[in-house]
Design a protein around this motif. Structure first.
Motif, PDB file in Angstrom:
ATOM      1  N   ALA A  98       0.843  -1.202   0.000  1.00 51.77           N
ATOM      2  CA  ALA A  98       0.000   0.000   0.000  1.00 51.77           C
ATOM      3  C   ALA A  98       0.876   1.250   0.000  1.00 51.77           C
ATOM      4  O   ALA A  98       0.565   2.242  -0.670  1.00 51.77           O
ATOM      5  CB  ALA A  98      -0.930  -0.004   1.216  1.00 51.77           C
ATOM      6  N   GLY A  99       1.985   1.202   0.738  1.00 50.17           N
ATOM      7  CA  GLY A  99       2.930   2.316   0.714  1.00 50.17           C
ATOM      8  C   GLY A  99       3.519   2.527  -0.669  1.00 50.17           C
ATOM      9  O   GLY A  99       3.730   3.673  -1.102  1.00 50.17           O
ATOM     10  N   ASP A 100       3.804   1.425  -1.361  1.00 53.12           N
ATOM     11  CA  ASP A 100       4.294   1.532  -2.740  1.00 53.12           C
ATOM     12  C   ASP A 100       3.291   2.263  -3.625  1.00 53.12           C
ATOM     13  O   ASP A 100       3.670   3.080  -4.479  1.00 53.12           O
ATOM     14  CB  ASP A 100       4.545   0.130  -3.321  1.00 53.12           C
ATOM     15  CG  ASP A 100       5.833  -0.499  -2.813  1.00 53.12           C
ATOM     16  OD1 ASP A 100       6.658   0.225  -2.221  1.00 53.12           O
ATOM     17  OD2 ASP A 100       6.018  -1.718  -3.023  1.00 53.12           O
ATOM     18  N   GLU A 101       2.005   1.962  -3.424  1.00 53.62           N
ATOM     19  CA  GLU A 101       0.974   2.603  -4.241  1.00 53.62           C
ATOM     20  C   GLU A 101       0.874   4.096  -3.914  1.00 53.62           C
ATOM     21  O   GLU A 101       0.673   4.922  -4.816  1.00 53.62           O
ATOM     22  CB  GLU A 101      -0.378   1.920  -4.029  1.00 53.62           C
ATOM     23  CG  GLU A 101      -0.422   0.435  -4.401  1.00 53.62           C
ATOM     24  CD  GLU A 101      -0.031   0.164  -5.842  1.00 53.62           C
ATOM     25  OE1 GLU A 101      -0.205   1.054  -6.699  1.00 53.62           O
ATOM     26  OE2 GLU A 101       0.451  -0.958  -6.118  1.00 53.62           O
ATOM     27  N   ALA A 102       1.020   4.448  -2.648  1.00 51.47           N
ATOM     28  CA  ALA A 102       1.011   5.861  -2.277  1.00 51.47           C
ATOM     29  C   ALA A 102       2.176   6.589  -2.946  1.00 51.47           C
ATOM     30  O   ALA A 102       2.036   7.734  -3.408  1.00 51.47           O
ATOM     31  CB  ALA A 102       1.086   6.013  -0.757  1.00 51.47           C
ATOM     32  N   ARG A 103       3.313   5.918  -3.014  1.00 41.86           N
ATOM     33  CA  ARG A 103       4.473   6.526  -3.676  1.00 41.86           C
ATOM     34  C   ARG A 103       4.202   6.719  -5.165  1.00 41.86           C
ATOM     35  O   ARG A 103       4.587   7.745  -5.747  1.00 41.86           O
ATOM     36  CB  ARG A 103       5.709   5.646  -3.473  1.00 41.86           C
ATOM     37  CG  ARG A 103       7.011   6.326  -3.905  1.00 41.86           C
ATOM     38  CD  ARG A 103       8.230   5.487  -3.585  1.00 41.86           C
ATOM     39  NE  ARG A 103       8.342   4.319  -4.455  1.00 41.86           N
ATOM     40  CZ  ARG A 103       8.070   3.076  -4.070  1.00 41.86           C
ATOM     41  NH1 ARG A 103       7.668   2.824  -2.836  1.00 41.86           N
ATOM     42  NH2 ARG A 103       8.197   2.063  -4.906  1.00 41.86           N
ATOM     43  N   LYS A 104       3.518   5.773  -5.796  1.00 42.36           N
ATOM     44  CA  LYS A 104       3.173   5.918  -7.210  1.00 42.36           C
ATOM     45  C   LYS A 104       2.268   7.134  -7.424  1.00 42.36           C
ATOM     46  O   LYS A 104       2.420   7.871  -8.407  1.00 42.36           O
ATOM     47  CB  LYS A 104       2.475   4.655  -7.716  1.00 42.36           C
ATOM     48  CG  LYS A 104       3.385   3.437  -7.822  1.00 42.36           C
ATOM     49  CD  LYS A 104       2.596   2.200  -8.242  1.00 42.36           C
ATOM     50  CE  LYS A 104       3.466   0.944  -8.205  1.00 42.36           C
ATOM     51  NZ  LYS A 104       2.683  -0.281  -8.501  1.00 42.36           N
ATOM     52  N   ILE A 105       1.320   7.335  -6.505  1.00 45.11           N
ATOM     53  CA  ILE A 105       0.442   8.502  -6.613  1.00 45.11           C
ATOM     54  C   ILE A 105       1.266   9.783  -6.572  1.00 45.11           C
ATOM     55  O   ILE A 105       1.067  10.708  -7.373  1.00 45.11           O
ATOM     56  CB  ILE A 105      -0.606   8.492  -5.478  1.00 45.11           C
ATOM     57  CG1 ILE A 105      -1.560   7.301  -5.641  1.00 45.11           C
ATOM     58  CG2 ILE A 105      -1.393   9.814  -5.458  1.00 45.11           C
ATOM     59  CD1 ILE A 105      -2.464   7.078  -4.428  1.00 45.11           C
TER      60      ILE A 105
END
Length: 235
Positions: A98-105
């Motif tokens: 989920a942290g990876d996805e926040a970084r993508k955002i």
């Protein structure tokens, strides 16, 4: 007396793991909040903060996983205690992703910031789904803290609303791109952001599934919704 000492130390081990797990969850919540705020205001300081937290998050995942393995090896827990440790071990994987996805955002927000046409696009669905993802992610962590299987089942229903917002954006973007080819690049960035939000919702749902597993001893992945709710209620 020795048995009481062993039990007390084991409880301390679990408490420490729980504290570390929820600290990691809090970090991911902050990342998501900062990423969505960065997208709203195109704040490059927030973008960099989200990206910089990756190393800390990765380190926490490795440390907590090693500690889970160590406790299992030393204490050889059974039944609900073992399920709780497995819940921590599997849960941190979802937190890290989920942290990876926040970084993508955050990274996509940085790209869109350089495109005036993209900055002015109507992204109501993304803002709405981002808020929903933040709420259910927080609720999933709260359900994990309370080991509340009924709340976990409700969270899994809420994830469907995020999926619908994603589908609405997918339907809308082709029209935007056809009307104004200059926004194609940013439109694709927004689509990537919407996909990242959807996956954060999926990770919240996975955490909720783990709650039911820990509490009920049932693996509820890939089962019909009605059956899942019966498992959560214990019927």
């Amino acid at each position: 007396m020795p048995d009481r000492h062993i039990s007390s130390q084991y409880d301390a081990d679990l408490e420490h793991l729980s504290s570390r797990f929820f600290a990691m969850g809090g970090l991911v919540e902050s990342q998501l909040s900062d990423a969505m705020e960065a997208l709203s205001r195109f704040d490059m300081g927030l973008v960099e903060r989200v990206i910089d937290e990756e190393h800390r998050l990765n380190a926490m995942e490795v440390e907590i996983d090693a500690e889970c393995s160590n406790v299992i090896a030393r204490r050889q827990p059974i039944a609900s205690d073992l399920r709780r440790l497995m819940g921590f071990s599997k849960g941190i994987s979802n937190l890290e992703r989920a942290g990876d996805e926040a970084r993508k955002i955050a990274k996509r927000a940085r790209k869109i910031a350089n495109d005036s046409a993209g900055r002015n696009m109507d992204i109501a669905e993304i803002r709405s789904s981002g808020r929903m993802a933040g709420i259910i992610f927080h609720d999933a962590l709260a359900a994990f803290a309370r080991l509340d299987a009924v709340e976990a089942a409700r969270i899994m229903r809420e994830d469907e609303a995020i999926d619908e917002q994603y589908r609405a954006l997918v339907r809308k973007l082709p029209t935007y791109m056809a009307e104004n080819p200059r926004i194609i690049s940013s439109a694709l960035d927004y689509l990537s952001i919407a996909s990242a939000i959807e996956r954060i919702g999926d990770h919240a749902k996975n955490l909720a599934e783990l709650v039911i597993y820990v509490v009920k001893g049932k693996d509820v992945r890939h089962i019909p919704r009605a059956q899942l709710e019966r498992e959560a209620l214990g019927d």
